[in-house]
Design a protein around this motif. Structure first.
Motif, PDB file in Angstrom:
ATOM      1  N   ALA A  50       0.826  -1.204   0.000  1.00 26.81           N
ATOM      2  CA  ALA A  50       0.000   0.000   0.000  1.00 26.81           C
ATOM      3  C   ALA A  50       0.855   1.245   0.000  1.00 26.81           C
ATOM      4  O   ALA A  50       0.532   2.247  -0.670  1.00 26.81           O
ATOM      5  CB  ALA A  50      -0.933  -0.015   1.210  1.00 26.81           C
ATOM      6  N   ALA A  51       1.978   1.218   0.728  1.00 27.07           N
ATOM      7  CA  ALA A  51       2.872   2.375   0.765  1.00 27.07           C
ATOM      8  C   ALA A  51       3.471   2.646  -0.611  1.00 27.07           C
ATOM      9  O   ALA A  51       3.656   3.808  -1.003  1.00 27.07           O
ATOM     10  CB  ALA A  51       3.976   2.140   1.786  1.00 27.07           C
ATOM     11  N   GLN A  52       3.767   1.593  -1.346  1.00 32.03           N
ATOM     12  CA  GLN A  52       4.340   1.771  -2.682  1.00 32.03           C
ATOM     13  C   GLN A  52       3.338   2.393  -3.667  1.00 32.03           C
ATOM     14  O   GLN A  52       3.737   2.930  -4.698  1.00 32.03           O
ATOM     15  CB  GLN A  52       4.802   0.414  -3.230  1.00 32.03           C
ATOM     16  N   GLY A  70       2.734   9.451  -5.982  1.00 27.77           N
ATOM     17  CA  GLY A  70       4.159   9.632  -6.183  1.00 27.77           C
ATOM     18  C   GLY A  70       4.972   8.365  -5.999  1.00 27.77           C
ATOM     19  O   GLY A  70       6.180   8.365  -6.241  1.00 27.77           O
ATOM     20  N   GLY A  71       4.313   7.265  -5.586  1.00 31.35           N
ATOM     21  CA  GLY A  71       5.011   5.999  -5.384  1.00 31.35           C
ATOM     22  C   GLY A  71       5.273   5.285  -6.701  1.00 31.35           C
ATOM     23  O   GLY A  71       4.703   5.629  -7.742  1.00 31.35           O
ATOM     24  N   PRO A  72       6.114   4.240  -6.655  1.00 35.90           N
ATOM     25  CA  PRO A  72       6.519   3.566  -7.899  1.00 35.90           C
ATOM     26  C   PRO A  72       5.523   2.520  -8.398  1.00 35.90           C
ATOM     27  O   PRO A  72       5.690   2.009  -9.496  1.00 35.90           O
ATOM     28  CB  PRO A  72       7.836   2.888  -7.503  1.00 35.90           C
ATOM     29  N   TRP A  73       4.510   2.158  -7.594  1.00 27.60           N
ATOM     30  CA  TRP A  73       3.557   1.135  -7.994  1.00 27.60           C
ATOM     31  C   TRP A  73       2.158   1.737  -8.108  1.00 27.60           C
ATOM     32  O   TRP A  73       1.923   2.890  -7.737  1.00 27.60           O
ATOM     33  CB  TRP A  73       3.507   0.001  -6.960  1.00 27.60           C
ATOM     34  N   GLN A  74       1.220   0.925  -8.592  1.00 28.68           N
ATOM     35  CA  GLN A  74      -0.183   1.295  -8.629  1.00 28.68           C
ATOM     36  C   GLN A  74      -1.037   0.045  -8.433  1.00 28.68           C
ATOM     37  O   GLN A  74      -0.649  -1.051  -8.831  1.00 28.68           O
ATOM     38  CB  GLN A  74      -0.545   1.980  -9.956  1.00 28.68           C
ATOM     39  N   GLN A  75      -2.181   0.225  -7.789  1.00 29.00           N
ATOM     40  CA  GLN A  75      -3.111  -0.886  -7.603  1.00 29.00           C
ATOM     41  C   GLN A  75      -4.159  -0.791  -8.705  1.00 29.00           C
ATOM     42  O   GLN A  75      -5.007   0.094  -8.710  1.00 29.00           O
ATOM     43  CB  GLN A  75      -3.770  -0.824  -6.229  1.00 29.00           C
ATOM     44  N   LEU A  76      -4.090  -1.747  -9.649  1.00 22.63           N
ATOM     45  CA  LEU A  76      -4.975  -1.696 -10.805  1.00 22.63           C
ATOM     46  C   LEU A  76      -6.362  -2.243 -10.466  1.00 22.63           C
ATOM     47  O   LEU A  76      -7.383  -1.709 -10.918  1.00 22.63           O
ATOM     48  CB  LEU A  76      -4.360  -2.490 -11.970  1.00 22.63           C
ATOM     49  N   LEU A  77      -6.406  -3.321  -9.670  1.00 25.14           N
ATOM     50  CA  LEU A  77      -7.647  -3.943  -9.242  1.00 25.14           C
ATOM     51  C   LEU A  77      -7.499  -4.358  -7.784  1.00 25.14           C
ATOM     52  O   LEU A  77      -6.361  -4.437  -7.286  1.00 25.14           O
ATOM     53  CB  LEU A  77      -7.949  -5.178 -10.118  1.00 25.14           C
ATOM     54  N   PRO A  78      -8.578  -4.615  -7.086  1.00 24.68           N
ATOM     55  CA  PRO A  78      -8.438  -5.040  -5.689  1.00 24.68           C
ATOM     56  C   PRO A  78      -7.513  -6.247  -5.551  1.00 24.68           C
ATOM     57  O   PRO A  78      -7.735  -7.299  -6.156  1.00 24.68           O
ATOM     58  CB  PRO A  78      -9.880  -5.408  -5.298  1.00 24.68           C
ATOM     59  N   GLY A  79      -6.456  -6.054  -4.791  1.00 29.31           N
ATOM     60  CA  GLY A  79      -5.519  -7.149  -4.562  1.00 29.31           C
ATOM     61  C   GLY A  79      -4.568  -7.421  -5.697  1.00 29.31           C
ATOM     62  O   GLY A  79      -3.846  -8.421  -5.666  1.00 29.31           O
ATOM     63  N   VAL A  80      -4.519  -6.562  -6.720  1.00 31.68           N
ATOM     64  CA  VAL A  80      -3.645  -6.764  -7.880  1.00 31.68           C
ATOM     65  C   VAL A  80      -2.864  -5.476  -8.125  1.00 31.68           C
ATOM     66  O   VAL A  80      -3.467  -4.400  -8.242  1.00 31.68           O
ATOM     67  CB  VAL A  80      -4.429  -7.160  -9.147  1.00 31.68           C
ATOM     68  N   VAL A 110       0.334  -3.282 -10.175  1.00 31.69           N
ATOM     69  CA  VAL A 110       1.238  -3.097 -11.306  1.00 31.69           C
ATOM     70  C   VAL A 110       2.488  -2.416 -10.767  1.00 31.69           C
ATOM     71  O   VAL A 110       2.406  -1.334 -10.171  1.00 31.69           O
ATOM     72  CB  VAL A 110       0.582  -2.245 -12.414  1.00 31.69           C
ATOM     73  N   LEU A 111       3.633  -3.029 -10.990  1.00 34.47           N
ATOM     74  CA  LEU A 111       4.859  -2.571 -10.337  1.00 34.47           C
ATOM     75  C   LEU A 111       5.591  -1.510 -11.153  1.00 34.47           C
ATOM     76  O   LEU A 111       6.805  -1.580 -11.365  1.00 34.47           O
ATOM     77  CB  LEU A 111       5.788  -3.766 -10.054  1.00 34.47           C
ATOM     78  N   HIS A 112       4.832  -0.541 -11.651  1.00 30.61           N
ATOM     79  CA  HIS A 112       5.436   0.616 -12.318  1.00 30.61           C
ATOM     80  C   HIS A 112       4.389   1.715 -12.382  1.00 30.61           C
ATOM     81  O   HIS A 112       3.193   1.470 -12.158  1.00 30.61           O
ATOM     82  CB  HIS A 112       5.958   0.271 -13.723  1.00 30.61           C
ATOM     83  N   THR A 113       4.818   2.896 -12.708  1.00 30.22           N
ATOM     84  CA  THR A 113       3.884   4.007 -12.917  1.00 30.22           C
ATOM     85  C   THR A 113       3.514   4.083 -14.388  1.00 30.22           C
ATOM     86  O   THR A 113       4.091   3.402 -15.219  1.00 30.22           O
ATOM     87  CB  THR A 113       4.519   5.325 -12.467  1.00 30.22           C
ATOM     88  N   GLY A 114       2.567   4.925 -14.707  1.00 30.76           N
ATOM     89  CA  GLY A 114       2.148   5.071 -16.091  1.00 30.76           C
ATOM     90  C   GLY A 114       1.067   4.075 -16.447  1.00 30.76           C
ATOM     91  O   GLY A 114       0.791   3.129 -15.704  1.00 30.76           O
ATOM     92  N   PRO A 115       0.431   4.278 -17.606  1.00 23.66           N
ATOM     93  CA  PRO A 115      -0.671   3.406 -18.014  1.00 23.66           C
ATOM     94  C   PRO A 115      -0.200   1.959 -18.185  1.00 23.66           C
ATOM     95  O   PRO A 115       0.862   1.716 -18.766  1.00 23.66           O
ATOM     96  CB  PRO A 115      -1.126   4.002 -19.360  1.00 23.66           C
ATOM     97  N   PRO A 116      -0.976   0.993 -17.714  1.00 24.22           N
ATOM     98  CA  PRO A 116      -0.621  -0.408 -17.939  1.00 24.22           C
ATOM     99  C   PRO A 116      -0.822  -0.794 -19.399  1.00 24.22           C
ATOM    100  O   PRO A 116      -1.684  -0.240 -20.090  1.00 24.22           O
ATOM    101  CB  PRO A 116      -1.588  -1.179 -17.028  1.00 24.22           C
ATOM    102  N   THR A 117      -0.031  -1.728 -19.868  1.00 17.80           N
ATOM    103  CA  THR A 117      -0.185  -2.226 -21.235  1.00 17.80           C
ATOM    104  C   THR A 117      -1.399  -3.141 -21.329  1.00 17.80           C
ATOM    105  O   THR A 117      -1.971  -3.561 -20.314  1.00 17.80           O
ATOM    106  CB  THR A 117       1.064  -2.992 -21.671  1.00 17.80           C
ATOM    107  N   SER A 118      -1.786  -3.475 -22.564  1.00 20.16           N
ATOM    108  CA  SER A 118      -2.904  -4.398 -22.758  1.00 20.16           C
ATOM    109  C   SER A 118      -2.605  -5.747 -22.121  1.00 20.16           C
ATOM    110  O   SER A 118      -3.486  -6.362 -21.502  1.00 20.16           O
ATOM    111  CB  SER A 118      -3.170  -4.573 -24.258  1.00 20.16           C
TER     112      SER A 118
END
Length: 387
Positions: free
Chosen positions: A47-49, A53-63, A65-73
């Motif tokens: 959650a902290a990541q 401004g953090g390096p990760w994003q939570q795309l779906l509950p419990g899932v 994406v270990l980078h910033t920016g739009p996820p690929t298909s």
């Protein structure tokens, strides 16, 4: 406690959120919470990541994406399947080698990774190579097929579609994908535009992705044939499928040098009622060939839908019945066949799928029936009329 084995199985240094995000491959860039825990990343740390401004994003509950920016298909597909499948953490430790794009793999290869789920709808059609389907990058919500007992809700880019019985999945580019017939039915269910529905169904038939009868059966099970724009498209679909099958039948007779028959004729008793029409008839041998373009009965690998009963259908779309139990019950189709055979006329039924997949075998079946005419009692005399 952090483990000292990286995602690729190489011993290096204790894992951290930073080291995870530098791992290669979509299966290392998109991870579920259980998978992260397997690598020593707690829920609080994940959650902290994902803070602003953090390096990760939570795309779906419990899932995640270990980078910033739009996820690929590919990342969105993987995230949706992880969300719906929720694989146990112990299965997440081993990361299989990625298959090459577009290569169809064994149908069981990816199920342990994603649980008992598969992509369906427009996203599945894009993976099947449909030009009439939007590209994956344009699909806002990815339909994922799950058992009806799963307690999940549609959210974000994931739309949950439930089935009493799941069909057998195909593996395309390492992703479990629903068969074309099921994917089309799920896509059509969300398409109000008649032109879009017609384009998809037409490509399915012309492109050889599936037989019209199998598709009509799926649309019937999904209760979609009560919609006028779907029923209109099915009318055209059946006519086009019939035309394609007739073309294959002409090719069968020509290419395998069968005797010249009479084409598209009606059989009638002298001074009596009509016995019905047949696609091919050899009067000297009393052998008829009839194209069977009705939907096949449900078999292994075909998923059933929620609810019970068949769709309400318009009469014009009713040229194909949902199953073949009616033969046993004495349908007009079965009664015609039985009547002809009682008169000594051999009736050979050929399906479009058999004509497409095993033409030489079907030619042998017809030739055998013609040769066996010499050993049969003479058939009753019938009048042959064009139809």
């Amino acid at each position: 406690m952090n483990r000292d084995t990286s995602l690729c199985g190489e011993t290096s240094f204790p894992l951290s959120p930073r080291s995870l995000c530098h791992s290669g491959g979509v299966h290392s860039r998109v991870l579920s919470a259980p998978q992260l825990r397997e690598h020593g990343v707690t829920a609080a740390r994940a959650a902290a990541q994902c803070r602003p401004g953090g390096p990760w994003q939570q795309l779906l509950p419990g899932v995640f994406v270990l980078h910033t920016g739009p996820p690929t298909s590919e990342e969105r597909l993987h995230a949706t399947l992880l969300y719906a499948g929720r694989p146990p953490a112990e299965r997440a430790a081993a990361v299989p080698v990625q298959p090459r794009h577009g290569v169809v793999q064994d149908s069981t290869a990816g199920h342990s990774r994603y649980g008992n789920t598969m992509v369906t709808g427009l996203a599945a059609l894009a993976l099947h190579g449909f030009s009439a389907a939007p590209p994956l990058i344009s699909v806002d919500r990815i339909d994922v097929l799950v058992p009806r007992t799963r307690r999940l809700r549609s959210t974000g880019c994931a739309r949950i579609v439930r089935a009493h019985t799941l069909p057998g999945a195909l593996q395309i580019a390492g992703v479990p994908v629903a068969p074309v017939e099921r994917a089309l039915a799920d896509a059509v269910a969300g398409l109000p535009e008649a032109d879009a529905v017609r384009r998809l169904l037409t490509e399915a038939v012309r492109g050889g992705h599936c037989e019209p009868a199998a598709l009509v059966r799926e649309l019937t099970l999904a209760r979609l044939l009560s919609r006028d724009h779907v029923a209109d498209a099915v009318d055209s679909l059946l006519a086009e499928g019939r035309s394609l099958a007739e073309g294959r039948l002409y090719g069968l007779v020509r290419d395998h040098r069968l005797p010249d028959p009479l084409w598209n004729v009606e059989l009638r008793l002298p001074g009596g009622p009509s016995l019905g029409g047949v696609d091919i008839y050899w009067p000297q041998e009393a052998v008829a060939v009839e194209l069977d373009t009705r939907p096949a009965a449900g078999g292994p690998g075909r998923g059933s839908r929620g609810g019970s009963g068949a769709a309400a259908r318009r009469p014009s779309a009713g040229a194909a019945a949902p199953d073949r139990e009616e033969d046993v019950l004495g349908s007009p189709y079965a009664r015609k066949r039985d009547h002809l055979e009682r008169l000594g006329i051999t009736v050979v039924h050929l399906t479009p799928a058999k004509l497409r997949d095993t033409p030489a075998q079907q030619a042998t079946v017809v030739r055998t029936a013609l040769m066996a005419a010499e050993d049969r009692a003479p058939a009753a005399y019938v009048v042959v009329l064009p139809r």
